[in-house]
Design a protein around this motif. Sequence first.
Motif, PDB file in Angstrom:
ATOM      1  N   VAL A 150       0.874  -1.182   0.000  1.00 48.08           N
ATOM      2  CA  VAL A 150       0.000   0.000   0.000  1.00 48.08           C
ATOM      3  C   VAL A 150       0.903   1.222   0.000  1.00 48.08           C
ATOM      4  O   VAL A 150       1.673   1.421   0.933  1.00 48.08           O
TER       5      VAL A 150
ATOM      6  N   ASP B  77      -0.247   4.438  -0.569  1.00 46.93           N
ATOM      7  CA  ASP B  77      -0.962   5.639  -0.118  1.00 46.93           C
ATOM      8  C   ASP B  77      -1.764   5.241   1.130  1.00 46.93           C
ATOM      9  O   ASP B  77      -2.904   4.793   1.039  1.00 46.93           O
TER      10      ASP B  77
ATOM     11  N   GLY C 182      -5.125   6.998   1.682  1.00 44.98           N
ATOM     12  CA  GLY C 182      -6.170   6.494   0.784  1.00 44.98           C
ATOM     13  C   GLY C 182      -6.642   5.108   1.227  1.00 44.98           C
ATOM     14  O   GLY C 182      -7.846   4.816   1.227  1.00 44.98           O
ATOM     15  N   PHE C 183      -5.698   4.280   1.638  1.00 42.81           N
ATOM     16  CA  PHE C 183      -6.035   2.923   2.095  1.00 42.81           C
ATOM     17  C   PHE C 183      -6.990   3.006   3.292  1.00 42.81           C
ATOM     18  O   PHE C 183      -8.036   2.351   3.321  1.00 42.81           O
TER      19      PHE C 183
ATOM     20  N   TRP D 162      -8.072  -2.327  -1.895  1.00 47.42           N
ATOM     21  CA  TRP D 162      -7.566  -0.970  -2.149  1.00 47.42           C
ATOM     22  C   TRP D 162      -6.902  -0.909  -3.522  1.00 47.42           C
ATOM     23  O   TRP D 162      -7.104   0.025  -4.290  1.00 47.42           O
ATOM     24  N   GLN D 163      -6.135  -1.963  -3.835  1.00 50.05           N
ATOM     25  CA  GLN D 163      -5.472  -1.978  -5.142  1.00 50.05           C
ATOM     26  C   GLN D 163      -6.504  -2.057  -6.271  1.00 50.05           C
ATOM     27  O   GLN D 163      -6.379  -1.359  -7.262  1.00 50.05           O
TER      28      GLN D 163
ATOM     29  N   MET E 255      -9.456  -0.926  -6.216  1.00 51.30           N
ATOM     30  CA  MET E 255     -10.167   0.352  -6.308  1.00 51.30           C
ATOM     31  C   MET E 255      -9.300   1.418  -6.951  1.00 51.30           C
ATOM     32  O   MET E 255      -9.776   2.226  -7.724  1.00 51.30           O
ATOM     33  N   THR E 256      -8.020   1.431  -6.638  1.00 54.82           N
ATOM     34  CA  THR E 256      -7.167   2.470  -7.215  1.00 54.82           C
ATOM     35  C   THR E 256      -6.882   2.154  -8.693  1.00 54.82           C
ATOM     36  O   THR E 256      -6.732   3.066  -9.490  1.00 54.82           O
TER      37      THR E 256
ATOM     38  N   GLU F 294      -9.314   3.763 -10.931  1.00 53.94           N
ATOM     39  CA  GLU F 294      -9.409   5.229 -10.983  1.00 53.94           C
ATOM     40  C   GLU F 294      -8.771   5.820 -12.245  1.00 53.94           C
ATOM     41  O   GLU F 294      -7.839   5.254 -12.776  1.00 53.94           O
TER      42      GLU F 294
END
Length: 279
Positions: free
Chosen positions: A209, A211, A214-215, A272-273, A275-276, A279
């Motif tokens: 992770v 960020d 953000g996480f 999280w990965q 989701m990012t 983006e």
Amino acid sequence: MNEKRTIRQLLREYGLQPRKGLGQNFLEDPATLQRIVDAAELVADDLVLEIGPGLGTLTRLLATRAGRVLAVELDERLAAILPDILADCPNVAVMHGDILALDPAGLFPGRTRGYKVVANLPYYITSAVLRHLLESQARPSLLVLTVQREVAQRLVAVPGEMSLLAVSVQFYGQPRIVARIPAGAFYPPPQVDSAVVRIDVYERPPLPVDDVTGFFRVVQAGFGQRRKQLRNALSHGLNRPIEEIVAALNRAGIDPRRRAETLSLDEWAALWQAMTAAE
Ligand code: SAM
């Protein structure tokens, strides 16, 4: 000799009453104090931050094992008498202050290695202290904390019983319960039983992770609506369309109907990965 004075004797001698509002339940059981110090595995050049030294009972033991002890005490009455109580411990420095208002990076000027934290914490600041220290640029290498037993259990939780607090701590280190302490080990005894938790802090958080803010925004959203399915909690908390959230959960291999407390740290990182990446 200072060493022989009990908590009650010290209170009487200095004309003090414990302040409930500052969580002043002083540890007086010698075996328990010893177990706490043992859990920190101190060596002669260790730097130790003690939060809330109280009447210096634990401080004195820490001083016999560590290189230097910095003891930060919020109660000005105690901060004023501690140098007297600990006059025979030249490697202890007492600082009057609120640990939550102090930047850990500035506590040991010229520090070239890690430091350890040992504290019998006032219960109401446990989570705040953990966040304050673990999110700092100057994270300790080890923490040995006496906390409410129920909080200790939350810290070491496994998937199925996770919470935002458990994820926040386990992201940075590995917590384990090293002792259980009955209320009778303190004067005055608190309403609840306690436990000693040792947290071995990772040199670098092992999850992929980059960020952290953000996480934790994602994790916080997941736990924002307890008992709700992740797809709803995340959609609501992150203000994103539910289809987008479901797609990210699927990409991460997580059933969108699961609840936040069931996810492992690796699954949070995968989410999280996913989701990012979208983006
Ligand atoms: N270490 C002593 C012992 O084990 O007997 C005292 C422990 S007592 C549970 C907690 C101590 O933390 C009290 O002395 C209290 O005044 C102090 N304290 C409370 N809030 C604090 C804060 N924000 N920063 C530093 N010390 C604090």
